[in-house]
Design an enzyme around this catalytic site. Structure first.
Site, PDB file in Angstrom:
ATOM      1  N   ASP A   1      -0.935  -1.545  11.991  1.00  0.00           N
ATOM      2  CA  ASP A   1      -1.737   0.455  12.499  1.00  0.00           C
ATOM      3  C   ASP A   1       0.152   1.152  11.606  1.00  0.00           C
ATOM      4  OD1 ASP A   1      -2.392   2.612  13.126  1.00  0.00           O
ATOM      5  OD2 ASP A   1      -4.266   1.650  14.279  1.00  0.00           O
ATOM      6  N   ILE A   2       0.110   1.470  10.903  1.00  0.00           N
ATOM      7  CA  ILE A   2       0.700   2.320   9.756  1.00  0.00           C
ATOM      8  C   ILE A   2       1.380   4.012  11.049  1.00  0.00           C
ATOM      9  CG2 ILE A   2       1.915   3.931   7.926  1.00  0.00           C
ATOM     10  CD1 ILE A   2       0.019   1.774   6.690  1.00  0.00           C
TER      11      ILE A   2
ATOM     12  N   ASN B   1     -11.921  -0.078   0.482  1.00  0.00           N
ATOM     13  CA  ASN B   1     -13.228   0.444   0.853  1.00  0.00           C
ATOM     14  C   ASN B   1     -13.051   1.867  -0.426  1.00  0.00           C
ATOM     15  OD1 ASN B   1     -10.767   2.809   1.629  1.00  0.00           O
ATOM     16  ND2 ASN B   1     -10.258   1.546   2.717  1.00  0.00           N
TER      17      ASN B   1
ATOM     18  N   PHE C   1      -6.129  11.043  10.127  1.00  0.00           N
ATOM     19  CA  PHE C   1      -6.888  11.257   9.983  1.00  0.00           C
ATOM     20  C   PHE C   1      -7.937  10.378  10.664  1.00  0.00           C
ATOM     21  CE2 PHE C   1      -8.079  13.663   6.251  1.00  0.00           C
ATOM     22  CZ  PHE C   1      -7.104  14.618   6.218  1.00  0.00           C
TER      23      PHE C   1
HETATM   24  N1  CTP Z   1      -4.470   4.450  10.017  1.00  0.00           N
HETATM   25  C1  CTP Z   1      -3.150   3.701  10.418  1.00  0.00           C
HETATM   26  N2  CTP Z   1      -3.148   2.272   9.665  1.00  0.00           N
HETATM   27  C2  CTP Z   1      -4.019   1.242   9.872  1.00  0.00           C
HETATM   28  C3  CTP Z   1      -4.923   1.761   9.919  1.00  0.00           C
HETATM   29  C4  CTP Z   1      -5.409   3.176  10.254  1.00  0.00           C
HETATM   30  O1  CTP Z   1      -1.783   3.752   9.395  1.00  0.00           O
HETATM   31  N3  CTP Z   1      -3.911  -0.451   9.743  1.00  0.00           N
HETATM   32  C5  CTP Z   1      -4.336   5.400   9.971  1.00  0.00           C
HETATM   33  C6  CTP Z   1      -5.155   6.328   9.019  1.00  0.00           C
HETATM   34  O2  CTP Z   1      -4.280   5.969   8.017  1.00  0.00           O
HETATM   35  C7  CTP Z   1      -5.596   7.600   9.787  1.00  0.00           C
HETATM   36  C8  CTP Z   1      -5.870   7.154  11.159  1.00  0.00           C
HETATM   37  O3  CTP Z   1      -4.751   5.554  11.353  1.00  0.00           O
HETATM   38  O4  CTP Z   1      -4.510   8.100   9.873  1.00  0.00           O
HETATM   39  C9  CTP Z   1      -7.010   6.137  11.719  1.00  0.00           C
HETATM   40  O5  CTP Z   1      -8.127   5.734  10.974  1.00  0.00           O
HETATM   41  P1  CTP Z   1      -9.475   5.006  10.632  1.00  0.00           P
HETATM   42  O6  CTP Z   1      -9.697   4.303  10.029  1.00  0.00           O
HETATM   43  O7  CTP Z   1      -9.931   6.043  10.759  1.00  0.00           O
HETATM   44  O8  CTP Z   1      -9.750   4.789  12.494  1.00  0.00           O
HETATM   45  P2  CTP Z   1      -8.914   3.065  13.034  1.00  0.00           P
HETATM   46  O9  CTP Z   1      -7.093   3.621  12.978  1.00  0.00           O
HETATM   47  O10 CTP Z   1      -9.091   1.861  11.456  1.00  0.00           O
HETATM   48  O11 CTP Z   1      -9.970   3.097  13.759  1.00  0.00           O
HETATM   49  P3  CTP Z   1     -11.534   2.239  13.614  1.00  0.00           P
HETATM   50  O12 CTP Z   1     -11.494   1.608  12.870  1.00  0.00           O
HETATM   51  O13 CTP Z   1     -12.127   1.400  14.532  1.00  0.00           O
HETATM   52  O14 CTP Z   1     -11.529   3.463  13.750  1.00  0.00           O
END
Ligand code: CTP
Length: 427
Positions: free
Chosen positions: A335-336, A239, A353
């Protein structure tokens, strides 16, 4: 994983006496410590007291190494997991920066293939001198981690930066570095494998006035950048994240005195001074590195983690076979942030974030609950925020929303870290 080993190089400065306390703290964490003392260090600490603390032989002069045959300076430099110079004087830093090896300590430093942490301590004018600053910049380029010195009244009666940090803070920094497998991270910039963590120190050391650095003694964990998810050996899913916001946050945390671990996806950015950086590639590597970095007082998950990865990654490059476009099956990444939200070692303050392109605050509020975190920093990424220099954010907490207008990412980072320091101060 066996016992981790520190090679401690003690140079000659008034702060050398504090190295004894450092050894005591490291031993209490179950680490093995072997010491090399420079000739001038002997003027401040006796090898006898150092030997009592390390419960080992203390090495001094190259030519009195009765066992140079058995151990040798090369071996001495390689048997450790981490080499620590404490205190690191202006003199030893200058020698290191120019590759001088005129005694055992500097020879070991030139011969080592292990990560090196320098903990400087010197008079404020010596610290501020352009020659010292030039040497520090060179050493950082060479991969040496330099701890920021403390600021305050010095033994020489002057005031300013240059004081040795308190031993519990140095020990905390060492433990944070040891939690990682350096062979595969700091040196080669590849993804780490999970290794057993070194025992960590209790979060809050208790000592003198540190109000000028409100995050002193705290461990702050930051993720930054994108992740790359392999499709085959040559292609990946990525990304537009540049890592700038996360790196700025790591830098601001270090400037406020924190021990900072920065888990970075693939980005071309310089490591902020004093920050412990772990390079990773994929979301799963990032999760492993984050869990390996615990415990932390604060975690700020800034990374734009890929939500999906390829379900199967072949060993060979996918070829055009004339049968049309190959299907790309995806599977979900861990999801971390949500994992940390439920973790047995959940950081006391957990911040995520949210990258949104519409209904920014609304979506961020939903994420707060879904991910089990305390704050969400929401940004609208429909413009050029990803990869750009500026950001505008909304800080979403259970108590409400605070909006900060467009500003350079460094300014947002400083304001966020000040807010975090304030929140921690309020307990
Ligand atoms: N994050 C994470 N692990 C993932 C995805 C996201 O730790 N696999 C964390 C990001 O570092 C950030 C937060 O979750 O702090 C939100 O990330 P974002 O990309 O905005 O949201 P998503 O969880 O990916 O949800 P969506 O794509 O539906 O907006």
């Amino acid at each position: 994983m066996g016992q981790k080993r520190i090679l401690l190089i003690v140079a000659g400065g008034i702060a050398a006496y504090k190295s004894l306390e450092l050894v005591r703290l490291l031993k209490r964490q179950g680490l093995a410590v072997r010491a090399v003392m420079t000739k001038s260090a002997n003027e401040f600490v006796t090898p006898l007291s150092m030997g009592v603390m390390t419960e080992d032989q203390v090495y001094g002069d190259m030519f009195d190494l009765k066992d140079e045959r058995e151990i040798g300076h090369i071996q001495l430099s390689r048997q450790a997991d981490l080499v620590v110079i404490c205190p690191a004087t202006a003199n030893i830093l200058a020698k290191m920066a120019s590759g001088i090896a005129d005694d055992l300590a500097t020879t070991v430093l030139l011969a080592t293939d292990k990560p090196v942490l320098a903990v400087p301590a010197m008079n404020v004018r010596m610290w501020n001198h352009p020659a010292t600053q030039r040497n520090l910049a060179q050493l950082r380029k060479d991969g040496v981690t330099i701890m920021a010195p403390d600021e305050g009244a010095m033994a020489c009666g002057e005031y300013g930066p240059g004081r040795l940090p308190e031993p519990p803070v140095i020990a905390e920094h060492i433990c944070a570095m040891l939690r990682h497998d350096f062979d595969s991270t700091l040196t080669a910039g590849r993804a780490p494998t999970t290794k057993s963590a070194a025992a960590s120190l209790s979060a809050q050391p208790d000592f003198a006035d540190i109000s000028h650095r409100p995050l002193y003694g705290r461990h702050v964990l930051v993720t930054a950048g994108p992740t790359h998810e392999a499709i085959d050996p040559v292609r990946y899913i990525a990304n537009r994240s540049s890592g700038k916001q996360g790196f700025a946050i790591a830098q601001a945390a270090a400037e406020l005195g924190a021990t900072v671990t920065l888990v970075a996806g693939p980005v071309q950015l310089e490591t902020p001074p004093g920050v412990i950086r772990i390079d990773v590639e994929s979301a799963r590597d990032m999760l492993a590195a984050v869990e390996n970095s615990l415990p932390a007082d604060v975690a700020i998950m800034v990374a734009a983690v890929a939500d999906w990865r390829a379900a199967d990654v072949p060993d060979q490059k996918i070829k055009k076979d004339g049968q049309g476009v190959p299907p790309l099956a995806l599977t979900e990444n861990p999801d971390i942030l949500a994992t940390l939200g439920q973790h047995a070692q959940r950081p006391g303050l957990l911040i995520g974030f949210a990258a949104e392109t519409e209904k920014v605050v609304e979506h961020a509020q939903a994420k707060l609950g879904k991910k089990g975190c305390d704050w969400i920093v929401a940004n609208d990424v429909s413009g050029d925020v990803m990869g750009g220099t500026n950001n505008a954010v909304h800080i979403v907490t259970r108590d409400g929303v605070e909006s900060w207008g467009d500003a350079p990412k460094e300014a947002i980072a400083r304001k966020l870290m000040e807010k975090i320091a304030h929140a921690l101060g309020q307990g």
